[in-house]
Scaffold this active site. Structure first.
Site, PDB file in Angstrom:
ATOM      1  N   SER A  52       6.816   2.688  15.593  1.00  0.00           N
ATOM      2  CA  SER A  52       8.327   2.466  15.241  1.00  0.00           C
ATOM      3  C   SER A  52       8.783   1.712  16.666  1.00  0.00           C
ATOM      4  O   SER A  52       8.868   1.648  17.755  1.00  0.00           O
ATOM      5  CB  SER A  52       9.161   3.714  15.272  1.00  0.00           C
ATOM      6  OG  SER A  52      10.606   3.478  15.425  1.00  0.00           O
ATOM      7  N   HIS A  97       2.108   3.803  -2.814  1.00  0.00           N
ATOM      8  CA  HIS A  97       1.691   5.083  -3.347  1.00  0.00           C
ATOM      9  C   HIS A  97       1.926   6.134  -2.466  1.00  0.00           C
ATOM     10  O   HIS A  97       1.323   6.151  -1.378  1.00  0.00           O
ATOM     11  CB  HIS A  97       0.105   4.647  -3.326  1.00  0.00           C
ATOM     12  CG  HIS A  97      -0.292   3.128  -4.129  1.00  0.00           C
ATOM     13  ND1 HIS A  97      -0.580   3.422  -5.512  1.00  0.00           N
ATOM     14  CD2 HIS A  97      -0.113   2.054  -3.910  1.00  0.00           C
ATOM     15  CE1 HIS A  97      -0.750   2.293  -5.749  1.00  0.00           C
ATOM     16  NE2 HIS A  97      -0.588   1.416  -5.002  1.00  0.00           N
ATOM     17  N   GLU A 124       4.213   5.979  11.223  1.00  0.00           N
ATOM     18  CA  GLU A 124       4.284   4.503  11.576  1.00  0.00           C
ATOM     19  C   GLU A 124       4.722   4.146  12.721  1.00  0.00           C
ATOM     20  O   GLU A 124       5.575   4.854  13.471  1.00  0.00           O
ATOM     21  CB  GLU A 124       5.031   3.711  10.496  1.00  0.00           C
ATOM     22  CG  GLU A 124       4.872   2.319  10.656  1.00  0.00           C
ATOM     23  CD  GLU A 124       5.621   1.523   9.553  1.00  0.00           C
ATOM     24  OE1 GLU A 124       5.545   0.059   9.789  1.00  0.00           O
ATOM     25  OE2 GLU A 124       5.872   2.132   8.704  1.00  0.00           O
ATOM     26  N   ARG A 163      11.609   1.139  17.329  1.00  0.00           N
ATOM     27  CA  ARG A 163      12.857   2.063  17.888  1.00  0.00           C
ATOM     28  C   ARG A 163      12.595   2.387  19.243  1.00  0.00           C
ATOM     29  O   ARG A 163      13.324   2.549  20.217  1.00  0.00           O
ATOM     30  CB  ARG A 163      13.325   3.105  17.000  1.00  0.00           C
ATOM     31  CG  ARG A 163      13.934   2.749  15.831  1.00  0.00           C
ATOM     32  CD  ARG A 163      14.381   4.073  15.036  1.00  0.00           C
ATOM     33  NE  ARG A 163      15.726   4.388  15.812  1.00  0.00           N
ATOM     34  CZ  ARG A 163      16.097   5.587  15.682  1.00  0.00           C
ATOM     35  NH1 ARG A 163      15.685   6.506  14.812  1.00  0.00           N
ATOM     36  NH2 ARG A 163      17.216   6.074  16.178  1.00  0.00           N
ATOM     37  N   ARG A 199      -4.780  -1.577  -6.097  1.00  0.00           N
ATOM     38  CA  ARG A 199      -4.543  -2.479  -5.241  1.00  0.00           C
ATOM     39  C   ARG A 199      -5.858  -3.602  -5.266  1.00  0.00           C
ATOM     40  O   ARG A 199      -5.751  -4.270  -4.146  1.00  0.00           O
ATOM     41  CB  ARG A 199      -4.115  -2.030  -4.002  1.00  0.00           C
ATOM     42  CG  ARG A 199      -2.846  -1.264  -4.147  1.00  0.00           C
ATOM     43  CD  ARG A 199      -1.723  -2.461  -4.170  1.00  0.00           C
ATOM     44  NE  ARG A 199      -0.524  -1.753  -4.587  1.00  0.00           N
ATOM     45  CZ  ARG A 199       0.672  -2.307  -5.171  1.00  0.00           C
ATOM     46  NH1 ARG A 199       0.384  -3.662  -5.552  1.00  0.00           N
ATOM     47  NH2 ARG A 199       1.826  -1.548  -5.119  1.00  0.00           N
ATOM     48  N   LEU A 243       0.848  -1.206  -0.028  1.00  0.00           N
ATOM     49  CA  LEU A 243      -0.151  -0.282   0.088  1.00  0.00           C
ATOM     50  C   LEU A 243       0.985   1.230  -0.041  1.00  0.00           C
ATOM     51  O   LEU A 243       0.460   2.369  -0.530  1.00  0.00           O
ATOM     52  CB  LEU A 243      -0.878   0.191   1.248  1.00  0.00           C
ATOM     53  CG  LEU A 243      -1.902  -1.269   1.359  1.00  0.00           C
ATOM     54  CD1 LEU A 243      -2.842  -0.939   2.563  1.00  0.00           C
ATOM     55  CD2 LEU A 243      -2.880  -0.955   0.108  1.00  0.00           C
ATOM     56  N   ARG A 277      14.796  -5.351  16.522  1.00  0.00           N
ATOM     57  CA  ARG A 277      13.668  -5.564  15.455  1.00  0.00           C
ATOM     58  C   ARG A 277      13.895  -5.942  14.163  1.00  0.00           C
ATOM     59  O   ARG A 277      12.941  -6.620  13.457  1.00  0.00           O
ATOM     60  CB  ARG A 277      12.978  -4.121  15.409  1.00  0.00           C
ATOM     61  CG  ARG A 277      13.859  -3.089  14.539  1.00  0.00           C
ATOM     62  CD  ARG A 277      13.127  -1.735  14.450  1.00  0.00           C
ATOM     63  NE  ARG A 277      14.170  -0.863  13.748  1.00  0.00           N
ATOM     64  CZ  ARG A 277      13.804   0.237  13.417  1.00  0.00           C
ATOM     65  NH1 ARG A 277      12.665   0.749  13.329  1.00  0.00           N
ATOM     66  NH2 ARG A 277      14.767   1.184  12.681  1.00  0.00           N
TER      67      ARG A 277
END
Length: 225
Positions: free
Chosen positions: A94, A84, A92, A96, A190, A81, A163
């Site tokens: 994270s 695009h 997003e 971290r 999509r 996704l 991670r």
């Protein structure tokens, strides 16, 4: 308007925010050239104008309304996704900064690779005797990844490095804002047959949400663009 739709086993798409009266914004953007605007949506005249715009490819007015969604999906879905980029902003979760227990997507059944020279897609004809073996291998892989991820953290490894051992089946979350036209392009590409089925499911869910908040414009784009 609050909308929350489950997708796959642990995923979802949630409507966070959107342009109010988005269909009206489309027609007013189009009428700017003539220094005119409507203060209420005229079902007959404005619908006709939106249909005209979509039919003749005058898509600039469809870039003005926007919609923000929270997407909780496996990494491999969000990467498809996320290709695009035009008309979108992504934020997003994270790893971290967090070290909570990862959650993974587990398919109910596995599909087989297509025959011949086709490099993408899948077919639902995997031999039944291999289904349980695939699920077992998949489950072991995810469990092993979590075990080693936690072990790395216990050994003092930074979360941003630990991670890296986690697989693409791990769920992650984004807050994604896109224009009406941007969401339509994502939906159109999509939901094509060659797109991975799991990604299609998210795209179709997104389409349902956009249709509910921008009904006239979304229908026009789907019919003509």
């Amino acid at each position: 308007m609050i909308m929350f739709t489950k997708v796959l086993d642990h995923g979802f798409v949630e409507l966070i925010n959107h342009t109010s009266n988005g269909d009206l914004l489309v027609v007013n953007a189009a009428r700017t050239s003539f220094d005119k605007q409507h203060y209420e949506f005229d079902t007959q005249k404005d619908t006709k104008l939106i249909q005209y715009l979509a039919r003749h490819g005058h898509v600039l007015p469809f870039r003005h309304p926007s919609c923000t969604l929270r997407l909780h999906a496996p990494i491999f879905v969000l990467r498809q996704l996320g290709k695009h980029q035009v008309g979108f902003s992504w934020s997003e979760v994270s790893r971290r900064y967090i070290s909570s227990e990862p959650i993974f997507y587990t398919p109910e059944r596995f599909r087989a690779a297509p025959e011949g020279s086709i490099k993408q897609g899948s077919v639902d004809n995997l031999r039944q005797e291999n289904q349980e073996k695939c699920i077992e291998a998949y489950t072991i892989g995810c469990r092993t990844a979590v075990t080693e991820y936690n072990r790395l953290l216990e050994l003092g490894a930074a979360p941003e490095m630990a991670r890296a051992v986690l697989p693409q089946s791990m769920y992650t979350t984004t807050v994604t804002t896109g224009t009406l036209l941007g969401w339509y392009h994502l939906y159109k590409l999509r939901t094509e047959d060659h797109t991975q089925i799991e990604t299609q499911m998210y795209a179709k869910t997104i389409g349902s949400i956009l249709q509910s908040i921008f009904p006239v414009s979304w229908d026009a784009l789907c019919q003509h663009s």
